[in-house]
Design an enzyme around this catalytic site. Structure first.
Site, PDB file in Angstrom:
ATOM      1  N   ASP A 108      -0.611   4.245   1.045  1.00 50.48           N
ATOM      2  CA  ASP A 108      -1.470   5.207   1.742  1.00 50.48           C
ATOM      3  C   ASP A 108      -0.886   5.757   3.041  1.00 50.48           C
ATOM      4  OD1 ASP A 108      -1.896   3.061   3.596  1.00 50.48           O
ATOM      5  OD2 ASP A 108      -3.599   2.356   2.405  1.00 50.48           O
TER       6      ASP A 108
ATOM      7  N   HIS B  57       6.017  -0.106  -2.427  1.00 47.72           N
ATOM      8  CA  HIS B  57       5.673   0.678  -3.616  1.00 47.72           C
ATOM      9  C   HIS B  57       5.705   2.184  -3.369  1.00 47.72           C
ATOM     10  CE1 HIS B  57       3.356  -3.144  -5.020  1.00 47.72           C
ATOM     11  NE2 HIS B  57       4.643  -3.215  -5.293  1.00 47.72           N
TER      12      HIS B  57
ATOM     13  N   CYS C  21       8.378  21.525  -9.999  1.00 47.21           N
ATOM     14  CA  CYS C  21       9.191  21.579  -8.794  1.00 47.21           C
ATOM     15  C   CYS C  21       9.458  23.031  -8.392  1.00 47.21           C
ATOM     16  CB  CYS C  21      10.511  20.853  -9.033  1.00 47.21           C
ATOM     17  SG  CYS C  21      11.641  20.908  -7.633  1.00 47.21           S
TER      18      CYS C  21
ATOM     19  N   ASN D 150       0.830  -1.202   0.000  1.00 49.32           N
ATOM     20  CA  ASN D 150       0.000   0.000   0.000  1.00 49.32           C
ATOM     21  C   ASN D 150       0.868   1.256   0.000  1.00 49.32           C
ATOM     22  OD1 ASN D 150      -2.129  -1.775   0.198  1.00 49.32           O
ATOM     23  ND2 ASN D 150      -2.367  -1.518   2.401  1.00 49.32           N
TER      24      ASN D 150
ATOM     25  N   CYS E 158      15.783  17.313  -9.967  1.00 52.81           N
ATOM     26  CA  CYS E 158      16.705  17.592  -8.861  1.00 52.81           C
ATOM     27  C   CYS E 158      16.540  16.620  -7.700  1.00 52.81           C
ATOM     28  CB  CYS E 158      16.552  19.036  -8.389  1.00 52.81           C
ATOM     29  SG  CYS E 158      15.041  19.369  -7.422  1.00 52.81           S
TER      30      CYS E 158
ATOM     31  N   CYS F 247      10.753  15.204  -7.472  1.00 54.83           N
ATOM     32  CA  CYS F 247      11.176  15.900  -8.687  1.00 54.83           C
ATOM     33  C   CYS F 247      12.115  14.983  -9.463  1.00 54.83           C
ATOM     34  CB  CYS F 247      11.883  17.215  -8.354  1.00 54.83           C
ATOM     35  SG  CYS F 247      12.551  18.045  -9.827  1.00 54.83           S
TER      36      CYS F 247
ATOM     37  N   ALA G 110      -9.740  -8.068   7.470  1.00 54.33           N
ATOM     38  CA  ALA G 110      -8.639  -7.895   8.413  1.00 54.33           C
ATOM     39  C   ALA G 110      -9.061  -7.078   9.624  1.00 54.33           C
ATOM     40  CB  ALA G 110      -7.461  -7.221   7.706  1.00 54.33           C
TER      41      ALA G 110
ATOM     42  N   ASN H 242      -7.715 -12.866   4.117  1.00 58.24           N
ATOM     43  CA  ASN H 242      -8.065 -12.202   2.861  1.00 58.24           C
ATOM     44  C   ASN H 242      -9.441 -12.641   2.386  1.00 58.24           C
ATOM     45  OD1 ASN H 242      -7.031 -10.443   0.599  1.00 58.24           O
ATOM     46  ND2 ASN H 242      -7.605 -12.261  -0.579  1.00 58.24           N
TER      47      ASN H 242
END
Length: 278
Positions: free
Chosen positions: A106, A121, A186, A104, A132, A129, A270, A252
């Site tokens: 989040d 991830h 940026c 996740n 830079c 950016c 869960a 699950n």
């Protein structure tokens, strides 16, 4: 076996193994109001995700992503950890799990207090950016987007933009104003901005991969929570555990890619099961 018996078996699973590696997915965050990617058969919902190489190559793709992200991000920004996140943090403090690898983006594990954590991830609350390498808070980028594109500010059920948010902060929304949408840049160098997450088609940074594989090697068991494991970056940890004869348990709702490898599977949410393991 009824649900209470399954919970008893899960509790025994945690007691029997000192170094349980927990692997979490989008199904853990649904109780926080963040939708899942897949249905109970593991089939992905909605349109295909944006590919990383396309994002970097095409300004049109970036414009489409940021317009949709502007609509979808408030769902993630307003989400709070649920009882499942808090239970995992408590299990970590009690020494009953070795660490968490999450698919996740989040940030809810950190908000709940988990400390031994790898966000495989990335984290949607940061923006990188590409020129830079400066990292900007996503909330600041959201404020800039709202000021630069006032006609697209998400306004909820009574407004013109009614997005169906996705777990990565994107949204299921078609907008006609893409060509007029103002892209963020940026503040430090004017460079191209990308959310600090791993897009489809991109590789996880080598050091992050190495750390995750080390945790997998150190573990003596794996607990999968809220993941169908359809994406290989998650499935590989179940596969590695099975190859090393390490037991695998799962909480699950629905099918997983590793059903033939999982020794104990509880098909329930869960948020219902994890607090009962404390």
């Amino acid at each position: 076996m009824n649900l209470n018996q399954q919970i008893d078996h899960l509790s025994t699973f945690l007691q029997r193994h000192e170094r349980v590696l927990v692997l979490t997915g989008a199904g853990l965050s649904t109780a926080s109001g963040i939708p899942d990617y897949r249905d109970k058969d593991g089939v992905r919902r909605g349109r295909s995700p944006i590919q990383g190489p396309d994002f970097r190559k095409s300004e049109a793709v970036r414009r489409r992503y940021w317009a949709r992200s502007m609509a979808g991000y408030p769902t993630l920004a307003g989400a709070a950890p649920n009882a499942g996140h808090h239970a995992l943090a408590a299990l970590e403090r009690a020494g009953r799990i070795h660490g968490i690898i999450t698919q996740n983006v989040d940030g809810l594990h950190t908000a709940a207090g988990s400390r031994k954590l790898i966000e495989l991830h990335g984290n949607i609350h940061g923006v990188l950016c590409l020129d830079c390498r400066a990292v900007h808070p996503r909330a600041e980028i959201q404020d800039w987007l709202a000021q630069a594109n006032p006609s697209l500010v998400p306004t909820g059920p009574a407004g013109e933009v009614v997005p169906e948010a996705r777990p990565d902060g994107d949204a299921e929304v078609e907008l006609d104003e893409f060509q007029d949408f103002r892209l963020p840049t940026c503040a430090a160098c004017g460079g191209v901005l990308q959310p600090d997450v791993i897009f489809f088609g991109d590789n996880i940074p080598p050091q992050r991969t190495a750390d995750a594989l080390q945790w997998a090697d150190e573990a003596d068991a794996v607990l999968v929570v809220g993941s169908s494991l359809m994406v290989f970056s998650g499935y590989r940890f179940a596969k590695l555990a099975a190859q090393s004869n390490k037991p695998i348990a799962a909480i699950n709702l629905g099918k997983t890619r590793a059903d033939d490898l999982i020794g104990l599977k509880v098909e329930a949410s869960a948020v219902e099961i994890l607090p009962r393991l404390l």
